[in-house]
Write a protein that holds these residues in place. Structure first.
Motif, PDB file in Angstrom:
ATOM      1  N   UNK A 131     -24.821 -44.025  37.383  1.00 27.18           N
ATOM      2  CA  UNK A 131     -25.563 -45.163  36.865  1.00 27.18           C
ATOM      3  C   UNK A 131     -24.857 -45.769  35.637  1.00 27.18           C
ATOM      4  N   UNK A 132     -24.432 -44.890  34.741  1.00 23.28           N
ATOM      5  CA  UNK A 132     -23.826 -45.368  33.506  1.00 23.28           C
ATOM      6  C   UNK A 132     -22.349 -44.989  33.393  1.00 23.28           C
ATOM      7  N   UNK A 133     -21.685 -44.917  34.520  1.00 28.61           N
ATOM      8  CA  UNK A 133     -20.304 -44.416  34.527  1.00 28.61           C
ATOM      9  C   UNK A 133     -19.398 -45.207  33.595  1.00 28.61           C
ATOM     10  N   UNK A 134     -19.674 -46.491  33.461  1.00 28.45           N
ATOM     11  CA  UNK A 134     -18.804 -47.324  32.650  1.00 28.45           C
ATOM     12  C   UNK A 134     -19.261 -47.483  31.219  1.00 28.45           C
ATOM     13  N   UNK A 135     -20.261 -46.689  30.830  1.00 29.47           N
ATOM     14  CA  UNK A 135     -20.785 -46.843  29.484  1.00 29.47           C
ATOM     15  C   UNK A 135     -19.902 -46.104  28.476  1.00 29.47           C
ATOM     16  N   UNK A 136     -19.295 -46.848  27.547  1.00 24.23           N
ATOM     17  CA  UNK A 136     -18.347 -46.220  26.620  1.00 24.23           C
ATOM     18  C   UNK A 136     -18.968 -45.107  25.777  1.00 24.23           C
ATOM     19  N   UNK A 137     -20.215 -45.282  25.388  1.00 26.75           N
ATOM     20  CA  UNK A 137     -20.847 -44.275  24.540  1.00 26.75           C
ATOM     21  C   UNK A 137     -21.026 -42.967  25.310  1.00 26.75           C
ATOM     22  N   UNK A 138     -21.465 -43.112  26.565  1.00 24.04           N
ATOM     23  CA  UNK A 138     -21.677 -41.911  27.368  1.00 24.04           C
ATOM     24  C   UNK A 138     -20.361 -41.188  27.645  1.00 24.04           C
ATOM     25  N   UNK A 139     -19.319 -41.975  27.961  1.00 21.65           N
ATOM     26  CA  UNK A 139     -18.012 -41.358  28.218  1.00 21.65           C
ATOM     27  C   UNK A 139     -17.461 -40.686  26.964  1.00 21.65           C
ATOM     28  N   UNK A 140     -17.655 -41.343  25.830  1.00 24.12           N
ATOM     29  CA  UNK A 140     -17.187 -40.786  24.570  1.00 24.12           C
ATOM     30  C   UNK A 140     -17.819 -39.428  24.341  1.00 24.12           C
ATOM     31  N   UNK A 141     -19.114 -39.357  24.579  1.00 28.09           N
ATOM     32  CA  UNK A 141     -19.856 -38.108  24.395  1.00 28.09           C
ATOM     33  C   UNK A 141     -19.316 -37.039  25.347  1.00 28.09           C
ATOM     34  N   UNK A 142     -19.069 -37.445  26.577  1.00 28.96           N
ATOM     35  CA  UNK A 142     -18.585 -36.490  27.572  1.00 28.96           C
ATOM     36  C   UNK A 142     -17.219 -35.910  27.156  1.00 28.96           C
ATOM     37  N   UNK A 143     -16.318 -36.789  26.725  1.00 27.86           N
ATOM     38  CA  UNK A 143     -14.992 -36.328  26.306  1.00 27.86           C
ATOM     39  C   UNK A 143     -15.071 -35.460  25.059  1.00 27.86           C
TER      40      UNK A 143
END
Lengths: 201, 267
Positions: free
Chosen positions: B28-40
């Motif tokens: 759903x939010x694969x392209x969300x920079x904040x979510x990706x940042x958190x994941x990394x």
């Protein structure tokens, strides 16, 4: 709720520290140095800027700040904030808060300066600030100078770069880290959590 | 222990989304920079770099929101670049929570910007990004490097790699450092997107000429490439996008490989 003042004495990223302090349950407020410091349950001196400039902007409140700290209010100095606990600095003219005797000196040697990145802690004196932090844990540094305390017993961690330097001090209610706990991942969060526990009791 | 080598995922952002092959995730939010940042960050990345690849003025507001969101979500350092032309641009980004700003085209056009940024925010805040491409037409006055494929010099490109400048990248780096650059992000245009490995000759030549940290970028495809960036390229940090976005080699896998090879890595 416990009120922590983040003293804003320069230009820079204070938001990260505010957010990190809030994550560990503290009510953090970014304030100019001339705020009523007596209202603070704890104070943080963040780590942005230059010693001479910081010393100038803290000068008008120096005695108030020192009094509050001597009354037992917990203070956490980060990076330049820690350096300001001491008397002078090779970075430039100006006086620190002189909570401790000693001066700040430049990292020397043929390694890259500023010392920027993740390096490990050698915990030399266990301290409640480091509860749950293991010897050798990695934390994030960005600096070119470090404090050299006259009283070596306040040193609680050292780090090796071009030379072995003081990376954290603790004495009663005064805590300082040369690294940035707010940028040091889970280890940093643990340290701030410990600070929050100290503040809340 | 000396400084740990840094592994840096890079997120190219446009219109509030991260681009460059994360679509396969189809979340759903694969392209969300904040979510990706958190994941990394949770996966053990040592630092993050965000590049606003549209960098148009109407997108600045979006970018600021993203920077603020990222600052709240993670507690590792991050750099923001793309479209920073003035100290005012930089201030907005830094006050929104970024630790460093990266300048590229604007610094080439107006080198004084580097000094102004360093004076205002400190040298450690100023990353100079250099997009460089091998030029085989040897010219006088350029630093010629004998590479495994013959002599070349490295030319600086601006505007996201669209415009050759005729400027020697190694000379530019030396000058930019004197002006106040605190770190270099060096992208090989020859290698970018190829997954053939970093341009080690470029990375090494630049790293040997400056006394501030160098981040290698462009070409990472396998764990060995990261190792080479540090050993042969003498880089302080290695940046990559697609290997991480595609989850081909997650950050912990790369780090474990490097640790086994004797590289000092933050655990």
């Amino acid at each position: 709720m416990t009120q922590v003042f983040i003293l804003d004495y320069g230009v820079g990223n204070l938001l990260s520290l505010k957010v990190a302090l809030e994550k560990v349950g503290l009510n953090a407020k970014i304030t100019p140095p001339d705020t009523q410091l007596k209202k603070a349950d704890a104070i943080t001196l963040p780590g942005v800027g230059n010693f001479t400039a910081a010393s100038k902007s803290l000068a008008p409140v120096k005695s108030d700040l020192v009094n509050v700290v001597q009354d037992g209010v917990p203070i956490l100095g980060i990076c330049l904030g820690l350096q300001l606990f001491f008397q002078t600095s090779e970075e430039g003219p100006g006086e620190g808060l002189a909570l401790f005797k000693g001066k700040n000196i430049r990292l020397k040697g043929n390694l890259k300066i500023p010392h920027m990145g993740w390096n490990s802690l050698r915990i030399v004196k266990q301290n409640e600030l480091f509860d749950g932090v293991s010897d050798g844990a990695y934390v994030y540094f960005v600096h070119s100078l470090y404090p050299e305390p006259e009283d070596k017993t306040i040193i609680c961690a050292q780090t090796e770069y071009s030379n072995l330097f003081t990376s954290a001090v603790a004495d009663k209610n005064i805590f300082g880290t040369q690294f940035h706990p707010e940028k040091s991942g889970d280890v940093g969060l643990q340290i701030l959590q410990n600070f929050a526990r100290i503040v809340s009791r | 222990m000396p400084l740990a080598k840094r592994i840096i995922p890079c997120l190219d952002v446009t219109g509030g989304c991260v681009v460059k092959g994360i679509n396969f995730l189809n979340l759903k939010n694969a392209g969300d920079p904040v979510e990706l940042a958190k994941r990394y960050s949770d996966a053990g990345a040592d630092e993050l770099v965000f590049l606003d690849i549209t960098a148009s003025s109407d997108n600045r507001e979006t970018l600021r929101d993203i920077v603020e969101g990222v600052a709240k979500a993670i507690n590792i350092p991050f750099t923001v670049g793309g479209g920073i032309r003035t100290t005012a641009d930089a201030r907005l980004i830094l006050c929104s929570g970024a630790d460093k700003v990266s300048v590229n085209t604007a610094a080439v056009q107006n080198p004084d910007l580097i000094t102004k940024l360093a004076d205002l925010f400190g040298q450690q805040c100023v990353v100079v990004a250099i997009d460089a491409k091998r030029n085989r037409k040897i010219e006088q006055g350029k630093v010629t490097i004998q590479t495994s494929t013959g002599p070349v010099w490295f030319e600086v490109y601006t505007y996201g790699g669209r415009k050759p400048t005729g400027i020697d990248a190694l000379q530019w780096a030396t000058r930019a450092m004197k002006l106040g650059a605190g770190e270099f992000l060096v992208t090989s245009m020859d290698r970018d997107g190829t997954e053939d490995g970093y341009d080690l000759e470029l990375t090494r030549a630049l790293s040997e000429r400056v006394t501030v940290p160098v981040i290698a970028s462009g070409g990472a495809g396998r764990p060995e490439h990261f190792l080479e960036a540090f050993t042969k390229g003498k880089a302080d940090a290695a940046l990559a996008a697609s290997v991480f976005h595609y989850n081909k080699y997650p950050v912990p896998v790369i780090k474990e490989y490097l640790r086994k090879q004797g590289v000092i890595i933050r655990s």
